[in-house]
Design an enzyme around this catalytic site. Structure first.
Site, PDB file in Angstrom:
ATOM      1  N   ASN A 234      -8.535  11.406 -23.201  1.00 18.05           N
ATOM      2  CA  ASN A 234      -7.874  12.121 -24.299  1.00 18.05           C
ATOM      3  C   ASN A 234      -6.757  12.988 -23.739  1.00 18.05           C
ATOM      4  OD1 ASN A 234      -9.021  14.803 -23.601  1.00 18.05           O
ATOM      5  ND2 ASN A 234     -10.939  13.721 -24.031  1.00 18.05           N
TER       6      ASN A 234
ATOM      7  N   LYS B 214     -21.065  22.615 -35.793  1.00 18.52           N
ATOM      8  CA  LYS B 214     -21.311  22.484 -34.345  1.00 18.52           C
ATOM      9  C   LYS B 214     -21.971  23.750 -33.791  1.00 18.52           C
ATOM     10  CE  LYS B 214     -17.677  19.096 -33.591  1.00 18.52           C
ATOM     11  NZ  LYS B 214     -16.305  18.798 -33.221  1.00 18.52           N
TER      12      LYS B 214
HETATM   13  O1  PMT Z   1      -7.033  21.227 -22.203  1.00 18.68           O
HETATM   14  P1  PMT Z   1      -5.898  21.677 -23.113  1.00 18.68           P
HETATM   15  O2  PMT Z   1      -4.733  20.718 -23.097  1.00 18.68           O
HETATM   16  O3  PMT Z   1      -5.479  23.089 -22.834  1.00 18.68           O
HETATM   17  O4  PMT Z   1      -6.448  21.646 -24.609  1.00 18.68           O
HETATM   18  C1  PMT Z   1      -7.423  22.548 -25.027  1.00 18.68           C
HETATM   19  C2  PMT Z   1      -8.497  21.873 -25.892  1.00 18.68           C
HETATM   20  C3  PMT Z   1      -7.900  21.395 -27.188  1.00 18.68           C
HETATM   21  C4  PMT Z   1      -9.118  20.684 -25.141  1.00 18.68           C
HETATM   22  C5  PMT Z   1      -9.615  22.959 -26.128  1.00 18.68           C
HETATM   23  O5  PMT Z   1      -9.031  24.050 -26.797  1.00 18.68           O
HETATM   24  C6  PMT Z   1     -10.767  22.398 -26.945  1.00 18.68           C
HETATM   25  O6  PMT Z   1     -10.753  22.400 -28.171  1.00 18.68           O
HETATM   26  N1  PMT Z   1     -11.837  21.878 -26.267  1.00 18.68           N
HETATM   27  C7  PMT Z   1     -12.955  21.183 -26.849  1.00 18.68           C
HETATM   28  C8  PMT Z   1     -12.571  19.760 -27.143  1.00 18.68           C
HETATM   29  C9  PMT Z   1     -13.728  18.969 -27.737  1.00 18.68           C
HETATM   30  O7  PMT Z   1     -14.245  18.091 -27.077  1.00 18.68           O
HETATM   31  O8  PMT Z   1     -14.115  19.358 -28.912  1.00 18.68           O
HETATM   32  P2  PMT Z   1     -15.344  18.652 -29.738  1.00 18.68           P
HETATM   33  O9  PMT Z   1     -15.246  19.255 -31.050  1.00 18.68           O
HETATM   34  O10 PMT Z   1     -15.261  17.176 -29.599  1.00 18.68           O
HETATM   35  O11 PMT Z   1     -16.637  19.134 -28.964  1.00 18.68           O
HETATM   36  C10 PMT Z   1     -17.334  20.313 -29.324  1.00 18.68           C
HETATM   37  C11 PMT Z   1     -17.931  20.965 -28.112  1.00 18.68           C
HETATM   38  O12 PMT Z   1     -18.930  20.123 -27.547  1.00 18.68           O
HETATM   39  C12 PMT Z   1     -16.944  21.247 -27.002  1.00 18.68           C
HETATM   40  O13 PMT Z   1     -17.261  22.498 -26.452  1.00 18.68           O
HETATM   41  C13 PMT Z   1     -17.181  20.129 -26.000  1.00 18.68           C
HETATM   42  O14 PMT Z   1     -16.931  20.548 -24.654  1.00 18.68           O
HETATM   43  C14 PMT Z   1     -18.666  19.852 -26.199  1.00 18.68           C
HETATM   44  N2  PMT Z   1     -19.039  18.444 -25.953  1.00 18.68           N
HETATM   45  C15 PMT Z   1     -18.538  17.451 -26.741  1.00 18.68           C
HETATM   46  C16 PMT Z   1     -18.963  16.149 -26.551  1.00 18.68           C
HETATM   47  C17 PMT Z   1     -19.885  15.863 -25.518  1.00 18.68           C
HETATM   48  N3  PMT Z   1     -20.281  14.620 -25.295  1.00 18.68           N
HETATM   49  N4  PMT Z   1     -20.353  16.861 -24.752  1.00 18.68           N
HETATM   50  C18 PMT Z   1     -19.949  18.140 -24.948  1.00 18.68           C
HETATM   51  O15 PMT Z   1     -20.383  19.051 -24.233  1.00 18.68           O
END
Ligand code: PMT
Length: 401
Positions: free
Chosen positions: A208, A336
């Protein structure tokens, strides 16, 4: 951070003096008011005029300078400083200070100051390893002086090893850390950052747009505030911040392994990484050739949810997640927060200008476990990181009361 801070930059004589010029430039750019003291030997490498021009302040070289002594030069410099930085600090300078010798302006001023003092050694590797030098360095540390590790590499004398002056940017970061209030001292903060890569075959992967900027900013800010920081990063182009514990991973499952390894040591866990939700069920061991098929079908299977796993067993630790959304930001983030048993979630709409992936700013909303919410304006990712750590500190205090 350094705006308005008074830094005394002490320069002793070694080839690395030219790098002190770059360090001075960085300090001035950061808004610090810098007063340079040069030893006699340092002036053999670069003239005081260079430092004077760049600092905008007179350079001090003489202990018995009548004009300066009107205000007792060394004492006034010692009193004026918020921080002393000795870069480069030679074995001779360190030996003199360790031995309590004050026979020139620099050593006298170091002796007279109550400000924090940072020594940045640079010397030949054999000098650095000499037991006498090692004892002197330990002596400095034992009385509360800070000493940075020299960098590894090819030295001007032709030897290779430890002894190079660290990169001026790293000295700047260490300076900021010393001047920052250490309100997270005693905490261990685990931060994940960047994307993960899920292999399709030896030349292709699913990933991503995460650059790691948000997570690295949090790691840097926590380190500045005195925490021990473990940064677990997917593949990014960023330079790992100096001074913290850094672990590079590739896939989500690798990230899960390293997070598991360090989670028990952490008091605060912050998951800013953009973990791939799916991976190819079967990564091909050989490159998939386009001649094989016109219509390649990939079967994907779910990756482990690392954050949800942490939430099931979080104990007394504070658990913070991020939510990267394109629709229904607050509803999805709130779900979440609840499902993953978080204390706080940082929601960012990645379609919003100046927010989300691969930009230097972010626009975030904080959603807390008690139902309260807070919307922040567009800020740099460094500012978002400090705002987040302020909220985490408050949660810690509430928990302790
Ligand atoms: O890295 P940059 O370019 O600075 O961009 C920042 C960002 C947009 C990546 C950051 O601000 C951000 O939003 N990070 C989380 C991205 C994400 O995966 O979001 P999600 O909504 O899909 O996941 C929710 C949470 O679960 C996150 O904390 C993620 O780390 C965690 N997760 C998700 C999937 C997975 N399989 N395991 C996880 O731990």
């Amino acid at each position: 951070m350094l705006k308005g801070k008074k830094i005394v930059l002490g320069v002793s004589g070694g080839i690395a003096v030219y790098k002190a010029v770059e360090l001075l430039r960085l300090y001035v750019k950061a808004g610090a008011d810098v007063f340079v003291i040069m030893t006699k030997n340092a002036q053999e490498f670069v003239t005081p005029l260079t430092f004077q021009t760049l600092s905008g302040n007179p350079v001090h070289t003489e202990l018995f300078d009548l004009f300066q002594e009107k205000e007792i030069g060394h004492i006034s410099l010692a009193d004026r400083a918020d921080l002393f930085v000795l870069a480069p600090a030679t074995a001779n300078l360190i030996g003199k200070v360790a031995g309590g010798i004050a026979d020139d302006l620099l050593t006298t001023t170091i002796m007279a100051t109550k400000a924090p003092v940072l020594f940045v050694p640079a010397m030949n590797v054999n000098m650095w390893e000499n037991p006498l030098y090692r004892q002197n360095e330990e002596k400095l540390k034992s009385v509360g002086y800070q000493v940075m590790e020299p960098a590894l590499g090819m030295l001007a004398c032709g030897w290779e090893g430890k002894g190079k002056l660290p990169d001026p940017a790293d000295i700047l970061a260490e300076t900021e850390r010393l001047l920052h209030p250490r309100d997270l001292a005693g905490e261990t903060v685990l931060v994940t950052a960047g994307p993960t890569r899920e292999e399709i075959d030896p030349v292709r992967y699913i990933s991503n747009y995460s650059s790691g900027k948000m997570g690295y900013a949090i790691a840097r800010a926590a380190f500045l505030r005195g925490a021990r920081v473990v940064l677990i990063s997917g593949p990014t182009c960023l330079v790992p911040p100096c001074g913290l514990e850094f672990h590079r991973v590739g896939s989500a499952r690798e990230m899960q392994q390293v997070v598991r390894q360090f989670a028990d040591e952490a008091s605060i866990l912050i998951k800013a990484a953009a973990v791939a939700d799916y991976r190819p069920a079967q990564a091909s061991l050989r490159k998939i050739k386009k001649e094989q098929t016109d219509n390649l079908q990939l079967t994907l299977e779910k990756n482990p949810d690392i954050l949800a796993e942490l939430g099931q067993n979080k104990g007394k630790r504070l658990l913070i997640g991020f939510a990267a959304e394109t629709d229904d930001l607050l509803e999805n983030a709130a779900r979440k927060l609840r499902d993953k048993n978080l204390d706080l979630i940082v929601a960012n709409d990645v379609t919003e200008a100046g927010a989300g992936f691969d930009v230097d700013t972010n626009v975030v909303r904080f959603l807390f476990a008690d139902g309260s919410r807070e919307a922040l304006p567009q800020m740099s990712k460094d500012e978002v990181a400090h705002a987040l750590l302020d909220r985490i500190k408050r949660l810690k205090e509430q928990r302790n009361n």
